[in-house]
Design an enzyme around this catalytic site. Structure first.
Site, PDB file in Angstrom:
ATOM      1  N   ILE A  71     -19.499  -0.530  54.924  1.00 48.93           N
ATOM      2  CA  ILE A  71     -19.667  -1.571  55.938  1.00 48.93           C
ATOM      3  C   ILE A  71     -19.261  -1.071  57.317  1.00 48.93           C
ATOM      4  O   ILE A  71     -19.857  -1.468  58.329  1.00 48.93           O
ATOM      5  CB  ILE A  71     -18.842  -2.819  55.557  1.00 48.93           C
ATOM      6  CG1 ILE A  71     -19.411  -3.467  54.301  1.00 48.93           C
ATOM      7  CG2 ILE A  71     -18.836  -3.828  56.710  1.00 48.93           C
ATOM      8  CD1 ILE A  71     -18.619  -4.669  53.827  1.00 48.93           C
ATOM      9  N   GLU A  72     -18.300  -0.180  57.388  1.00 46.84           N
ATOM     10  CA  GLU A  72     -17.791   0.265  58.690  1.00 46.84           C
ATOM     11  C   GLU A  72     -18.657   1.388  59.278  1.00 46.84           C
ATOM     12  O   GLU A  72     -19.580   1.117  60.030  1.00 46.84           O
ATOM     13  CB  GLU A  72     -16.319   0.657  58.553  1.00 46.84           C
ATOM     14  CG  GLU A  72     -15.440  -0.540  58.174  1.00 46.84           C
ATOM     15  CD  GLU A  72     -13.979  -0.218  58.075  1.00 46.84           C
ATOM     16  OE1 GLU A  72     -13.401   0.209  59.089  1.00 46.84           O
ATOM     17  OE2 GLU A  72     -13.400  -0.385  56.981  1.00 46.84           O
ATOM     18  N   MET A  73     -18.389   2.632  58.950  1.00 47.95           N
ATOM     19  CA  MET A  73     -19.130   3.733  59.571  1.00 47.95           C
ATOM     20  C   MET A  73     -20.195   4.339  58.649  1.00 47.95           C
ATOM     21  O   MET A  73     -21.096   5.040  59.106  1.00 47.95           O
ATOM     22  CB  MET A  73     -18.148   4.788  60.075  1.00 47.95           C
ATOM     23  CG  MET A  73     -17.206   4.213  61.140  1.00 47.95           C
ATOM     24  SD  MET A  73     -15.815   5.270  61.603  1.00 47.95           S
ATOM     25  CE  MET A  73     -16.601   6.358  62.778  1.00 47.95           C
TER      26      MET A  73
END
Length: 332
Positions: free
Chosen positions: A138-140
């Site tokens: 979800i982040e990077m």
């Protein structure tokens, strides 16, 4: 003669009153030093940092190429400068593909003094924390460590920078060194406040109301969790000791351990820069600092704080804002 006597009496009362206030402030400084510490000069682990590692870490911190689609950097969720207190002031943060995370982004300022990282304490230190968002879908969104190393290895400036920062390692460019370099940069993000001046004996550093807020903060036992140099950040505690927190969907550390005893256990937030790092709580549901203070008094301490007490404590918490900020804006 009566006029002279009156002037003498007024002068005596003024001087005596000033002395009483000064003595009261002296006592408060001594008392505060029982529970808190002025911010140390260096973070744990910084003895191994070098200018080359710090510079490399800074470059990596701001580089969107660490994400799957070259859109997301560490600074995307943890912005620095322009009045930003090391977090994005959103309830939860969007990742590289626009998906929202499920927990509020903590500030990166002063973070190296905390005993663990993330709301559930799953990372032992800054380097351990730096490894995780890059690979988080979800982040990077990078698929694995090897993909990150391969991507950076195709950039000549990084090959050179890693060789300079880690000359004794074979190879210098590794995922572990990437995380450690980011941590080295983050260990420079020290944010000292007026409260530190007060702790070191500057009686004029805090106003009367701010001193009153500090007194109330101690008296109401907020120090049970929020103590030490970070005023928190060192304990994992239950959120909702006397009353349930309004959102019990996220069970906190239980998500990591699966242990029923860890349900609703979260890392105690550091209060450094708290006034400029809202919204608050792990879910970002705290929109107004005074409401957060009221809630914490109720569910953690079983105290219904009065409005003047809340105002005083909020005024004290504002003294924990770094000196690099002026009226909520960065001077850098």
């Amino acid at each position: 003669m009566n006029q002279k006597v009156s002037l003498i009496v007024v002068s005596f009362l003024f001087l005596f009153g000033t002395g009483v206030q000064a003595d009261k402030t002296d006592r408060l400084i001594r008392k505060a030093n029982r529970y808190f510490e002025a911010l140390p000069q260096t973070m744990p682990g910084s003895e191994n940092d070098t200018p080359a590692r710090i510079e490399l870490g800074k470059q990596l911190y701001f580089d969107t190429r660490l994400s799957i689609n070259d859109t997301q950097s560490c600074a995307s969720c943890h912005p620095l400068g322009d009045g930003r207190g090391g977090m994005d002031n959103l309830p939860t943060s969007p990742g590289a593909r626009g998906e929202l995370g499920n927990r509020n982004t903590p500030t990166v300022l002063n973070a190296g003094w905390q005993s663990s990282q993330f709301w559930d304490g799953r990372a032992a230190d800054l380097a351990d924390q730096a490894r995780q968002p890059i690979l988080n879908p979800i982040e990077m969104g990078m698929p694995d460590e090897e993909s990150v190393v391969k991507k950076l290895g195709a950039i000549p400036e990084y090959v050179e920078a890693f060789a300079k920062a880690y000359p004794d390692d074979t190879p210098p460019l590794s995922y572990a060194n990437l995380a450690e370099a980011i941590a080295a940069f983050e260990r420079t993000l020290r944010s000292e406040s007026r409260f530190d001046d007060f702790m070191r004996g500057d009686k004029s550093a805090l106003t009367t109301q701010e001193q009153s807020g500090l007194t109330r903060f101690i008296r109401h036992n907020c120090i049970r969790c929020h103590d030490g140099p970070m005023l928190g950040g060192t304990l994992i505690e239950k959120l909702g000791v006397y009353k349930d927190f309004h959102n019990t969907e996220d069970k906190g550390r239980h998500r990591v351990t699966g242990d029923e005893a860890d349900e609703m256990m979260f890392k105690v937030a550091s209060l450094r820069n708290v006034a400029i790092t809202g919204p608050w709580f792990h879910d970002g549901s705290g929109k107004i600092l005074e409401d957060v203070i009221r809630t914490m008094g109720s569910i953690q301490l079983d105290i219904e704080l009065k409005e003047d007490e809340i105002a005083d404590i909020a005024a004290f918490l504002a003294t924990l804002t770094g000196k690099e900020f002026k009226n909520g804006q960065s001077e850098n």
